[in-house]
Design an enzyme around this catalytic site. Structure first.
Site, mmCIF file in Angstrom:
data_model
loop_
_atom_site.group_PDB
_atom_site.id
_atom_site.type_symbol
_atom_site.label_atom_id
_atom_site.label_comp_id
_atom_site.label_asym_id
_atom_site.label_seq_id
_atom_site.Cartn_x
_atom_site.Cartn_y
_atom_site.Cartn_z
ATOM 1 N N ASP A 171 0.906 -1.147 0.000
ATOM 2 C CA ASP A 171 0.000 0.000 0.000
ATOM 3 C C ASP A 171 0.940 1.189 0.000
ATOM 4 O OD1 ASP A 171 -1.547 2.250 0.720
ATOM 5 O OD2 ASP A 171 -3.101 0.912 1.441
ATOM 6 N N HIS A 172 1.101 1.825 -1.150
ATOM 7 C CA HIS A 172 2.223 2.768 -1.260
ATOM 8 C C HIS A 172 2.091 3.960 -0.324
ATOM 9 C CE1 HIS A 172 -0.389 4.884 -4.179
ATOM 10 N NE2 HIS A 172 0.294 5.938 -3.824
ATOM 11 N N LYS A 176 5.059 6.549 2.345
ATOM 12 C CA LYS A 176 5.187 8.016 2.359
ATOM 13 C C LYS A 176 5.767 8.481 3.696
ATOM 14 C CE LYS A 176 1.332 8.927 -0.778
ATOM 15 N NZ LYS A 176 1.944 9.693 -1.837
ATOM 16 N N HIS A 234 -5.828 2.687 1.079
ATOM 17 C CA HIS A 234 -5.085 3.822 1.633
ATOM 18 C C HIS A 234 -5.786 4.469 2.835
ATOM 19 C CE1 HIS A 234 -3.020 3.224 -2.046
ATOM 20 N NE2 HIS A 234 -3.808 3.937 -2.805
HETATM 21 P P1 NAP Z 1 -0.042 -1.181 -17.182
HETATM 22 O O1 NAP Z 1 0.557 0.114 -17.598
HETATM 23 O O2 NAP Z 1 -1.253 -1.663 -17.864
HETATM 24 O O3 NAP Z 1 1.109 -2.276 -17.277
HETATM 25 C C1 NAP Z 1 0.851 -3.625 -17.151
HETATM 26 C C2 NAP Z 1 2.133 -4.394 -17.318
HETATM 27 O O4 NAP Z 1 1.826 -5.782 -17.290
HETATM 28 C C3 NAP Z 1 2.844 -4.121 -18.632
HETATM 29 O O5 NAP Z 1 4.240 -4.214 -18.446
HETATM 30 C C4 NAP Z 1 2.352 -5.253 -19.517
HETATM 31 O O6 NAP Z 1 3.268 -5.460 -20.548
HETATM 32 C C5 NAP Z 1 2.321 -6.385 -18.512
HETATM 33 N N1 NAP Z 1 1.404 -7.446 -18.887
HETATM 34 C C6 NAP Z 1 0.114 -7.343 -19.270
HETATM 35 N N2 NAP Z 1 -0.396 -8.542 -19.566
HETATM 36 C C7 NAP Z 1 0.600 -9.437 -19.376
HETATM 37 C C8 NAP Z 1 0.700 -10.838 -19.514
HETATM 38 N N3 NAP Z 1 -0.345 -11.589 -19.931
HETATM 39 N N4 NAP Z 1 1.860 -11.424 -19.205
HETATM 40 C C9 NAP Z 1 2.927 -10.708 -18.797
HETATM 41 N N5 NAP Z 1 2.899 -9.376 -18.644
HETATM 42 C C10 NAP Z 1 1.739 -8.741 -18.930
HETATM 43 O O7 NAP Z 1 -0.381 -1.167 -15.622
HETATM 44 P P2 NAP Z 1 0.324 -0.310 -14.474
HETATM 45 O O8 NAP Z 1 -0.353 1.015 -14.386
HETATM 46 O O9 NAP Z 1 1.785 -0.355 -14.639
HETATM 47 O O10 NAP Z 1 -0.121 -1.097 -13.173
HETATM 48 C C11 NAP Z 1 0.405 -2.341 -12.808
HETATM 49 C C12 NAP Z 1 -0.300 -2.797 -11.537
HETATM 50 O O11 NAP Z 1 -0.075 -1.828 -10.520
HETATM 51 C C13 NAP Z 1 -1.826 -2.894 -11.693
HETATM 52 O O12 NAP Z 1 -2.312 -3.934 -10.891
HETATM 53 C C14 NAP Z 1 -2.307 -1.555 -11.152
HETATM 54 O O13 NAP Z 1 -3.631 -1.633 -10.663
HETATM 55 C C15 NAP Z 1 -1.311 -1.331 -10.044
HETATM 56 N N6 NAP Z 1 -1.153 0.070 -9.689
HETATM 57 C C16 NAP Z 1 -0.759 0.981 -10.627
HETATM 58 C C17 NAP Z 1 -0.592 2.299 -10.255
HETATM 59 C C18 NAP Z 1 -0.128 3.324 -11.253
HETATM 60 O O14 NAP Z 1 0.082 4.462 -10.843
HETATM 61 N N7 NAP Z 1 0.083 2.994 -12.498
HETATM 62 C C19 NAP Z 1 -0.830 2.702 -8.949
HETATM 63 C C20 NAP Z 1 -1.215 1.748 -8.007
HETATM 64 C C21 NAP Z 1 -1.371 0.442 -8.398
HETATM 65 P P3 NAP Z 1 2.902 -6.226 -21.931
HETATM 66 O O15 NAP Z 1 1.627 -5.653 -22.414
HETATM 67 O O16 NAP Z 1 4.100 -5.977 -22.799
HETATM 68 O O17 NAP Z 1 2.786 -7.660 -21.553
#
Ligand code: NAP
Length: 479
Positions: A171-172, A176, A234
């Site tokens: 939980d980021h 903080k 959070h």
């Molecule tokens: P994202 O931009 O959609 O990235 C998803 C990643 O997973 C990409 O590297 C994608 O690369 C990979 N991926 C997707 N399908 C895959 C598969 N079948 N096998 C292997 N790799 C796969 O998502 P994100 O924003 O980085 O978020 C990642 C996680 O963190 C999520 O659960 C999100 O809810 C959580 N999160 C994100 C944030 C944020 O600020 N972004 C904040 C809190 C939590 P490819 O498409 O090349 O496979």
């Protein structure tokens, strides 16, 4: 098992989170020599990259998302990186991944920055590929499920390969600085603890306000809503840190034991103690912005705002409301905790015409980290027309008080703790499940009462009933 990992395997290495937070955090840890020389980082995702093209990809992300003055160690950092393409659903691919990771000297830390729907196959693949042994720990990004049942399924799947002491749920907010400072404020000072209870605190407010709308998270957000996206994790973690009993030590077991007791003491919320809203077109900072349904491209019943009057059924907090509110397209971006103390029991100044205002502690978490305690002081003068008192702030701007140290983003702290194996700032399974238990009951009550979100104009503080929620108790939201 205690070890400092010398391999880090990053799933979702090409994703948004990796680009904006994880790679910059790792680069900063490298530049400050906080990770060992021999730490190797393997990225994986489906995109067909080789080591060189992943390093290029990482360089571009660092140039885009890291301040120039913090990129000093970038060139040598990139040498730590390699890449293995893998579809997490493809069990046959894990052997090649294991080969790429190689045999760690001490241990392996894995970080799943992918959608939770991939957690189960990933765990199965890691197990089949021999990447889930005793010297392996795993970090999991939120959201951990969409309800208690789905959260249990994920936790069960993870537990089949990784026992709780090797499972690190992120939980980021816990990474903080001001959130950790809350513990210092409460437990490294004698001032507050004797007053930190229902006898002296009138109520607590926790606000997490965003100005942004859906951004790119359309399908995820519409299936989640503000309650599950913000309150379940959070905000309940913040509430637990404010309300918990003093732990005996600053360690993972002691702190998490106290937090979970708070989460289990949350009373079921009555239907008239929640307000939900969804924004309509309006303006933020003078700029017009569309409504939620326009951004989404269809009608939806998803709440983009929620306010809750929560109670803890325990001795310390009997009768003290915790007002929580969060929403998108609110007038400003801010996360803060307000602890409102009670009136003095008797004002000696009343006969002199002076009013006293109860003390208030405001803990600002973002965008600025600061702590303000409002105190009553006498307005200077000869007081011929009576004594005048005024509220004055005792202000600790963290950036000024600690000008030297680098301001670190939460993921630097959390990734280092994952590599070194310190679970204090990670969420234990019983906490997550207590959080879902309470959230599920709220959602069930909305369903049974046919609650639909009220509209509010983008750029306002939510539906008017959110104001009524506190005003009927004689409380104003802190704005
Ligand atoms: P994202 O931009 O959609 O990235 C998803 C990643 O997973 C990409 O590297 C994608 O690369 C990979 N991926 C997707 N399908 C895959 C598969 N079948 N096998 C292997 N790799 C796969 O998502 P994100 O924003 O980085 O978020 C990642 C996680 O963190 C999520 O659960 C999100 O809810 C959580 N999160 C994100 C944030 C944020 O600020 N972004 C904040 C809190 C939590 P490819 O498409 O090349 O496979």
């Amino acid at each position: 098992m205690s070890f400092t990992a010398d391999r880090l395997l990053l799933f979702g290495a090409t994703g948004d989170l990796a680009q904006r937070m994880l790679l910059p955090s790792l680069c900063a840890l490298h530049a400050d020599k906080l990770v060992a020389e021999d730490l190797r980082i393997v990225g994986t995702a489906r995109q067909p990259l080789d080591d060189a093209s992943f390093r290029n990809f990482a360089r571009e992300a660092l140039e885009k998302f890291m301040p120039a003055d913090r990129r000093g160690g970038m060139a040598t950092f990139l040498n730590r990186l390699s890449y293995q393409p893998l579809d997490a659903n493809d069990m046959a691919g894990y052997e090649a991944l294991a080969q790429k990771v190689g045999t760690p000297g001490h241990g392996l830390a894995i970080f799943l920055s992918t959608a939770p729907s991939l957690f189960e196959p990933t765990i199965a693949g890691l197990t089949a590929g021999g990447l889930a042994g005793e010297n392996v720990r795993i970090g999991l990004e939120k959201p951990l499920g969409t309800c208690l049942e789905s959260s249990r399924e994920i936790n069960d799947a993870v537990a089949r390969a990784f026992p709780e002491d090797r499972t690190f749920r992120i939980d980021h907010y816990l990474g903080k600085e001001t959130v950790q400072n809350l513990l210092a404020l409460r437990f490294a000072n004698i001032l507050f603890e004797p007053l930190w209870n229902a006898a002296h605190i009138d109520h607590v407010q926790i606000t997490v306000a965003e100005t942004v709308g859906l951004e790119g998270r359309v399908s995820f957000y519409d299936g989640a809503g503000a309650l599950r996206d913000m309150v379940q994790n959070h905000m309940l973690q913040l509430l637990a840190l404010v309300a918990m009993e003093p732990p005996a030590n600053y360690d993972a077991t002691a702190i998490r034991d106290e937090k979970v007791k708070v989460l289990r003491a949350l009373r079921l919320v009555a239907p008239d103690e929640t307000v939900t809203g969804q924004y309509r077109a309006g303006a933020i900072g003078g700029q017009p912005v569309p409504g939620y349904d326009e951004e989404l491209g269809q009608d939806s019943d998803t709440e983009t705002f929620v306010a809750i009057k929560a109670h803890l059924d325990n001795w310390r907090w009997k009768g003290v409301p915790f007002y929580l509110r969060t929403g998108k397209r609110l007038p400003e971006r801010k996360t803060e905790i307000v602890v409102q103390f009670r009136h003095v029991p008797h004002s000696i100044f009343a006969g002199k015409g002076a009013l006293t205002v109860p003390n208030r502690l405001v803990i600002g978490i973002q965008p600025e980290e600061n702590i303000t305690l409002s105190l009553m002081a006498k307005v200077p003068g000869l007081d011929r027309e009576g004594i005048r008192l005024r509220e004055v702030p005792l202000d600790i701007a963290m950036a000024d008080a600690f000008a030297g140290p680098n301001k670190r983003i939460a993921y630097e702290r959390l990734l280092l703790d994952l590599i070194e194996g310190d679970q204090t700032l990670f969420v234990r399974r019983d906490e997550v499940e207590a959080q879902w238990d309470w959230i599920d009951a709220i959602r069930a009550s909305w369903t049974s009462h046919g609650v639909r979100p009220k509209t509010y104009t983008a750029g306002s503080w939510g539906p008017s009933s959110a104001i009524a929620l506190t005003e009927r108790d004689g409380v104003h939201w802190h704005e």
